[in-house]
Design a protein around this motif. Structure first.
Motif, mmCIF file in Angstrom:
data_model
loop_
_atom_site.group_PDB
_atom_site.id
_atom_site.type_symbol
_atom_site.label_atom_id
_atom_site.label_comp_id
_atom_site.label_asym_id
_atom_site.label_seq_id
_atom_site.Cartn_x
_atom_site.Cartn_y
_atom_site.Cartn_z
ATOM 1 N N ALA A 55 -9.781 -21.534 0.412
ATOM 2 C CA ALA A 55 -9.130 -21.081 -0.817
ATOM 3 C C ALA A 55 -9.551 -19.656 -1.163
ATOM 4 C CB ALA A 55 -9.468 -22.019 -1.970
ATOM 5 N N ASN A 56 -10.822 -19.327 -0.939
ATOM 6 C CA ASN A 56 -11.317 -17.972 -1.195
ATOM 7 C C ASN A 56 -10.641 -16.971 -0.267
ATOM 8 O OD1 ASN A 56 -12.803 -15.811 -2.077
ATOM 9 N ND2 ASN A 56 -14.668 -16.407 -1.029
ATOM 10 N N ILE A 57 -10.512 -17.322 0.998
ATOM 11 C CA ILE A 57 -9.861 -16.438 1.972
ATOM 12 C C ILE A 57 -8.392 -16.232 1.608
ATOM 13 C CG2 ILE A 57 -9.100 -16.289 4.381
ATOM 14 C CD1 ILE A 57 -11.749 -17.654 5.144
ATOM 15 N N VAL A 58 -7.717 -17.298 1.232
ATOM 16 C CA VAL A 58 -6.300 -17.200 0.863
ATOM 17 C C VAL A 58 -6.126 -16.317 -0.368
ATOM 18 C CG1 VAL A 58 -4.343 -18.535 -0.037
ATOM 19 C CG2 VAL A 58 -5.592 -19.353 1.950
ATOM 20 N N SER A 59 -7.024 -16.452 -1.357
ATOM 21 C CA SER A 59 -6.906 -15.617 -2.558
ATOM 22 C C SER A 59 -7.133 -14.145 -2.229
ATOM 23 C CB SER A 59 -7.875 -16.085 -3.637
ATOM 24 O OG SER A 59 -9.212 -15.828 -3.252
ATOM 25 N N ARG A 60 -8.085 -13.861 -1.334
ATOM 26 C CA ARG A 60 -8.328 -12.469 -0.938
ATOM 27 C C ARG A 60 -7.127 -11.900 -0.184
ATOM 28 N NH1 ARG A 60 -14.573 -11.902 1.100
ATOM 29 N NH2 ARG A 60 -15.531 -12.299 -0.928
ATOM 30 N N SER A 111 -4.416 -11.072 -2.673
ATOM 31 C CA SER A 111 -4.674 -9.837 -3.423
ATOM 32 C C SER A 111 -4.461 -8.615 -2.530
ATOM 33 C CB SER A 111 -6.089 -9.845 -4.006
ATOM 34 O OG SER A 111 -7.058 -9.771 -2.988
ATOM 35 N N LEU A 112 -4.825 -8.716 -1.245
ATOM 36 C CA LEU A 112 -4.582 -7.605 -0.333
ATOM 37 C C LEU A 112 -3.096 -7.371 -0.122
ATOM 38 C CD1 LEU A 112 -7.307 -8.032 2.438
ATOM 39 C CD2 LEU A 112 -7.140 -6.235 0.726
ATOM 40 N N ASP A 113 -2.323 -8.456 -0.040
ATOM 41 C CA ASP A 113 -0.873 -8.316 0.101
ATOM 42 C C ASP A 113 -0.281 -7.573 -1.086
ATOM 43 O OD1 ASP A 113 -0.724 -9.520 2.552
ATOM 44 O OD2 ASP A 113 -0.159 -11.498 1.779
ATOM 45 N N LYS A 114 -0.780 -7.896 -2.295
ATOM 46 C CA LYS A 114 -0.278 -7.216 -3.491
ATOM 47 C C LYS A 114 -0.636 -5.737 -3.444
ATOM 48 C CE LYS A 114 -0.429 -11.298 -6.429
ATOM 49 N NZ LYS A 114 -1.112 -11.961 -7.527
ATOM 50 N N LYS A 115 -1.867 -5.423 -3.021
ATOM 51 C CA LYS A 115 -2.284 -4.023 -2.930
ATOM 52 C C LYS A 115 -1.454 -3.288 -1.886
ATOM 53 C CE LYS A 115 -7.084 -4.687 -4.339
ATOM 54 N NZ LYS A 115 -8.482 -4.631 -3.904
ATOM 55 N N ILE A 116 -1.199 -3.930 -0.760
ATOM 56 C CA ILE A 116 -0.407 -3.307 0.295
ATOM 57 C C ILE A 116 1.022 -3.067 -0.192
ATOM 58 C CG2 ILE A 116 0.658 -3.749 2.546
ATOM 59 C CD1 ILE A 116 -1.990 -5.022 3.393
#
Length: 118
Positions: free
Chosen positions: A50-55, A58-63
């Motif tokens: 779940a932690n990996i998926v949330s990170r 968030s990276l997808d949103k930043k990208i």
């Protein structure tokens, strides 16, 4: 019934009934603790996932934000380059027309310009 079975096994194997109860209790505790450890490991693995998926989210949103910014800057640069190309073509066209006018004016006085093609 179970106690009688344990007593029969004890007599056959040469062990006392209390020793067999300890072994049976030990096996039961080992199985229960093993199951608890497996459940704990699965729970921890789910937390890490779940932690990996949330990170990643968030990276997808930043990208996505950076890609949108990149596309807008790229579009602005293309507009500016196209504008400069149009301006250069316009200035060259005006210059070419003025050269042609000068050649025609000089040709009236007998000046023979070099032949140029555009």
């Amino acid at each position: 019934m179970r106690l009688r079975l344990i007593g029969v096994i004890a007599l056959c194997s040469g062990l006392r009934a209390s020793d067999i109860m300890k072994i049976d209790l030990n096996n039961a505790l080992t199985i229960i603790l093993g199951l608890i450890a497996v459940i704990g490991a699965i729970y921890r693995l789910a937390q890490v996932e779940a932690n990996i998926v949330s990170r990643i989210t968030s990276l997808d949103k930043k990208i996505d934000v950076h890609l949108a910014e990149y596309n807008s800057k790229k579009e602005l640069i293309e507009y500016r380059l196209h504008g400069h190309d149009e301006l250069i073509d316009h200035k060259f066209g005006r210059c070419w027309n003025e050269i042609k006018d000068i050649q025609n004016y000089l040709a009236k006085d007998g000046f023979i310009p070099r032949s140029t093609t555009r």
